[in-house]
Design a protein around this motif. Structure first.
Motif, PDB file in Angstrom:
ATOM      1  N   LYS A  51     -37.459  -7.948 -72.599  1.00  8.65           N
ATOM      2  CA  LYS A  51     -37.173  -6.328 -72.606  1.00  8.65           C
ATOM      3  C   LYS A  51     -36.662  -5.750 -73.657  1.00  8.65           C
ATOM      4  CE  LYS A  51     -37.168  -5.776 -67.440  1.00  8.65           C
ATOM      5  NZ  LYS A  51     -36.293  -5.138 -66.442  1.00  8.65           N
ATOM      6  N   ASP A  52     -35.694  -6.576 -74.231  1.00  8.64           N
ATOM      7  CA  ASP A  52     -34.835  -6.078 -75.358  1.00  8.64           C
ATOM      8  C   ASP A  52     -35.947  -6.117 -76.767  1.00  8.64           C
ATOM      9  OD1 ASP A  52     -32.697  -5.199 -74.236  1.00  8.64           O
ATOM     10  OD2 ASP A  52     -31.674  -7.238 -74.966  1.00  8.64           O
ATOM     11  N   ALA A  53     -36.765  -7.187 -76.653  1.00  8.05           N
ATOM     12  CA  ALA A  53     -37.816  -7.215 -77.858  1.00  8.05           C
ATOM     13  C   ALA A  53     -38.595  -6.253 -77.645  1.00  8.05           C
ATOM     14  CB  ALA A  53     -38.409  -8.690 -77.669  1.00  8.05           C
ATOM     15  N   VAL A  54     -39.315  -5.836 -76.444  1.00 11.85           N
ATOM     16  CA  VAL A  54     -40.243  -4.923 -76.458  1.00 11.85           C
ATOM     17  C   VAL A  54     -39.577  -3.541 -76.751  1.00 11.85           C
ATOM     18  CG1 VAL A  54     -41.528  -3.528 -74.745  1.00 11.85           C
ATOM     19  CG2 VAL A  54     -41.602  -5.995 -74.617  1.00 11.85           C
ATOM     20  N   LYS A  55     -38.210  -3.290 -76.404  1.00 10.52           N
ATOM     21  CA  LYS A  55     -37.638  -1.824 -76.776  1.00 10.52           C
ATOM     22  C   LYS A  55     -37.533  -1.672 -78.229  1.00 10.52           C
ATOM     23  CE  LYS A  55     -34.991  -1.525 -72.469  1.00 10.52           C
ATOM     24  NZ  LYS A  55     -33.789  -1.499 -71.910  1.00 10.52           N
ATOM     25  N   ASP A  56     -37.191  -2.857 -78.814  1.00 15.80           N
ATOM     26  CA  ASP A  56     -36.962  -3.008 -80.248  1.00 15.80           C
ATOM     27  C   ASP A  56     -38.302  -2.530 -81.218  1.00 15.80           C
ATOM     28  OD1 ASP A  56     -34.259  -3.160 -79.898  1.00 15.80           O
ATOM     29  OD2 ASP A  56     -34.391  -5.635 -80.430  1.00 15.80           O
ATOM     30  N   ALA A  57     -39.313  -3.396 -80.335  1.00 14.27           N
ATOM     31  CA  ALA A  57     -40.690  -3.046 -81.257  1.00 14.27           C
ATOM     32  C   ALA A  57     -41.107  -1.890 -81.157  1.00 14.27           C
ATOM     33  CB  ALA A  57     -41.741  -4.176 -80.639  1.00 14.27           C
ATOM     34  N   LEU A  58     -40.786  -1.186 -79.986  1.00 12.31           N
ATOM     35  CA  LEU A  58     -41.311   0.388 -80.182  1.00 12.31           C
ATOM     36  C   LEU A  58     -40.670   1.294 -80.537  1.00 12.31           C
ATOM     37  CD1 LEU A  58     -42.160   0.012 -76.117  1.00 12.31           C
ATOM     38  CD2 LEU A  58     -43.570   0.208 -77.953  1.00 12.31           C
ATOM     39  N   LYS A  59     -39.723   1.052 -81.366  1.00 14.90           N
ATOM     40  CA  LYS A  59     -38.644   2.065 -81.901  1.00 14.90           C
ATOM     41  C   LYS A  59     -39.363   2.336 -83.483  1.00 14.90           C
ATOM     42  CE  LYS A  59     -34.155   0.826 -80.133  1.00 14.90           C
ATOM     43  NZ  LYS A  59     -32.754   0.342 -80.270  1.00 14.90           N
TER      44      LYS A  59
END
Length: 59
Positions: A51-59
């Motif tokens: 989930k953290d990786a997805v959030k970071d990718a969407l920034k």
């Protein structure tokens, strides 16, 4: 940091403690519960990392 990572780490720690106490006391049931808790914590932590990786990718 995702709450799953925190909760997962707590479960892993709890599982490690239960597993160790089970081994020291010869309580196979407690040892097995510890292994299960530890594995469940690892899975939950991995989900949180994803989930953290997805959030970071969407920034």
């Amino acid at each position: 940091m995702d709450k799953n990572r925190i909760e997962g780490a707590a479960k892993e720690l709890k599982g490690t403690i239960k597993e160790t106490v089970g081994k020291l006391t010869g309580n196979e049931r407690l040892e097995a519960e510890g292994k299960f808790d530890k594995a469940a914590g690892e899975v939950q932590s991995t989900v949180g990392k994803g989930k953290d990786a997805v959030k970071d990718a969407l920034k």
